[in-house]
Write an enzyme that holds these catalytic residues in place. Structure first.
Site, PDB file in Angstrom:
ATOM      1  N   ASN A 187      44.691 -69.093   4.077  1.00  0.00           N
ATOM      2  CA  ASN A 187      44.282 -68.308   2.919  1.00  0.00           C
ATOM      3  C   ASN A 187      45.511 -68.006   2.069  1.00  0.00           C
ATOM      4  O   ASN A 187      46.612 -67.834   2.613  1.00  0.00           O
ATOM      5  CB  ASN A 187      43.628 -66.996   3.403  1.00  0.00           C
ATOM      6  CG  ASN A 187      42.917 -66.277   2.284  1.00  0.00           C
ATOM      7  OD1 ASN A 187      43.524 -65.573   1.488  1.00  0.00           O
ATOM      8  ND2 ASN A 187      41.613 -66.464   2.206  1.00  0.00           N
ATOM      9  N   TYR A 191      48.283 -64.875   3.148  1.00  0.00           N
ATOM     10  CA  TYR A 191      48.607 -65.661   4.350  1.00  0.00           C
ATOM     11  C   TYR A 191      48.097 -65.079   5.658  1.00  0.00           C
ATOM     12  O   TYR A 191      47.687 -65.804   6.559  1.00  0.00           O
ATOM     13  CB  TYR A 191      50.127 -65.848   4.461  1.00  0.00           C
ATOM     14  CG  TYR A 191      50.750 -66.679   3.377  1.00  0.00           C
ATOM     15  CD1 TYR A 191      49.986 -67.429   2.485  1.00  0.00           C
ATOM     16  CD2 TYR A 191      52.143 -66.717   3.226  1.00  0.00           C
ATOM     17  CE1 TYR A 191      50.574 -68.186   1.487  1.00  0.00           C
ATOM     18  CE2 TYR A 191      52.736 -67.478   2.231  1.00  0.00           C
ATOM     19  CZ  TYR A 191      51.953 -68.210   1.357  1.00  0.00           C
ATOM     20  OH  TYR A 191      52.540 -68.955   0.381  1.00  0.00           O
ATOM     21  N   CYS A 199      43.547 -69.297  13.315  1.00  0.00           N
ATOM     22  CA  CYS A 199      43.947 -70.494  14.066  1.00  0.00           C
ATOM     23  C   CYS A 199      42.715 -71.288  14.508  1.00  0.00           C
ATOM     24  O   CYS A 199      41.609 -70.742  14.653  1.00  0.00           O
ATOM     25  CB  CYS A 199      44.708 -70.093  15.325  1.00  0.00           C
ATOM     26  SG  CYS A 199      46.311 -69.347  15.012  1.00  0.00           S
ATOM     27  N   GLU A 239      42.043 -72.418  17.461  1.00  0.00           N
ATOM     28  CA  GLU A 239      41.506 -71.969  18.754  1.00  0.00           C
ATOM     29  C   GLU A 239      40.546 -70.801  18.566  1.00  0.00           C
ATOM     30  O   GLU A 239      39.467 -70.756  19.155  1.00  0.00           O
ATOM     31  CB  GLU A 239      42.643 -71.509  19.689  1.00  0.00           C
ATOM     32  CG  GLU A 239      43.662 -72.584  20.015  1.00  0.00           C
ATOM     33  CD  GLU A 239      44.830 -72.621  19.031  1.00  0.00           C
ATOM     34  OE1 GLU A 239      44.615 -72.464  17.814  1.00  0.00           O
ATOM     35  OE2 GLU A 239      45.962 -72.819  19.500  1.00  0.00           O
ATOM     36  N   CYS A 283      49.236 -69.969  19.945  1.00  0.00           N
ATOM     37  CA  CYS A 283      50.032 -68.791  19.593  1.00  0.00           C
ATOM     38  C   CYS A 283      49.653 -67.607  20.482  1.00  0.00           C
ATOM     39  O   CYS A 283      48.640 -67.632  21.191  1.00  0.00           O
ATOM     40  CB  CYS A 283      49.851 -68.449  18.112  1.00  0.00           C
ATOM     41  SG  CYS A 283      48.331 -67.554  17.755  1.00  0.00           S
ATOM     42  N   CYS A 291      46.116 -66.065  19.990  1.00  0.00           N
ATOM     43  CA  CYS A 291      45.041 -66.876  20.590  1.00  0.00           C
ATOM     44  C   CYS A 291      45.038 -66.735  22.108  1.00  0.00           C
ATOM     45  O   CYS A 291      43.972 -66.701  22.734  1.00  0.00           O
ATOM     46  CB  CYS A 291      45.185 -68.334  20.174  1.00  0.00           C
ATOM     47  SG  CYS A 291      44.793 -68.596  18.424  1.00  0.00           S
TER      48      CYS A 291
HETATM   49  N1  THU Z   1      47.974 -72.466  14.120  1.00  0.00           N
HETATM   50  C1  THU Z   1      46.849 -72.726  14.862  1.00  0.00           C
HETATM   51  O1  THU Z   1      45.814 -73.124  14.328  1.00  0.00           O
HETATM   52  N2  THU Z   1      46.914 -72.499  16.203  1.00  0.00           N
HETATM   53  C2  THU Z   1      48.004 -72.031  16.866  1.00  0.00           C
HETATM   54  O2  THU Z   1      47.926 -71.703  18.038  1.00  0.00           O
HETATM   55  C3  THU Z   1      49.286 -71.936  16.158  1.00  0.00           C
HETATM   56  C4  THU Z   1      49.208 -71.970  14.678  1.00  0.00           C
HETATM   57  C5  THU Z   1      47.918 -72.692  12.661  1.00  0.00           C
HETATM   58  C6  THU Z   1      48.000 -71.424  11.847  1.00  0.00           C
HETATM   59  C7  THU Z   1      48.547 -71.954  10.534  1.00  0.00           C
HETATM   60  O3  THU Z   1      47.455 -72.378   9.730  1.00  0.00           O
HETATM   61  C8  THU Z   1      49.370 -73.168  10.917  1.00  0.00           C
HETATM   62  O4  THU Z   1      49.004 -73.493  12.251  1.00  0.00           O
HETATM   63  C9  THU Z   1      50.867 -72.958  10.858  1.00  0.00           C
HETATM   64  O5  THU Z   1      51.227 -71.801  11.539  1.00  0.00           O
END
Ligand code: THU
Length: 127
Positions: free
Chosen positions: A49, A52, A57, A59, A91, A94
């Site tokens: 978005n 930010y 994510c 997951e 991350c 998640c």
């Molecule tokens: N991101 C994920 O989709 N999953 C994670 O576990 C780590 C980060 C995405 C969030 C963001 O859109 C991009 O990766 C860069 O951080």
């Protein structure tokens, strides 16, 4: 533990889901495929978005889709991110969402290794 065919099927679905990523700010596309205890598979991608911090994510997209359909127990998740040449570990946010809905032997399938949630989130917080 899932057999290796099921694991690679789940990873293929994560790679496919990654194609739906909306990641115009980071350029980092992520896909996830989540296996429920009853055998359904829910996929998710990251959705960014302009504000930010509203980004979600891949997951958590997969988890929230599944949970909103009534699933509360899960076996495994496969995650594929970036250019696919390296593994994409989940991350911290998640991992904590996984902790809410999964046993500690929940399997997290990355490009080059499979981890349990216990390994990726030791000494975890729960109520
Ligand atoms: N991101 C994920 O989709 N999953 C994670 O576990 C780590 C980060 C995405 C969030 C963001 O859109 C991009 O990766 C860069 O951080």
């Amino acid at each position: 533990m899932l057999n290796s065919d099921s694991m690679s099927d789940l990873m293929q679905m994560a790679i496919q889901a990654r194609n739906q990523a909306y990641c115009k700010y980071s350029g980092f596309a992520v896909g996830a495929a989540l296996l429920t205890e009853s055998g359904e598979i829910y996929t998710g991608c990251n959705i960014e978005n302009a504000s930010y911090s509203l980004t979600i994510c891949a997951e958590r997209t997969a988890f929230f889709k599944a949970i909103s359909d009534g699933h509360k127990k899960f076996k495994a998740i496969a995650i594929a991110g970036g250019n696919l040449s390296e593994s994409c570990p989940p991350c911290g946010a998640c991992r904590q969402v996984m902790r809410e809905f999964c046993e500690e032997d929940f399997e997290i399938i990355l490009k080059d290794r499979i981890y349990t949630l216990r390994e990726l989130l030791p000494v975890s917080f729960a109520l």
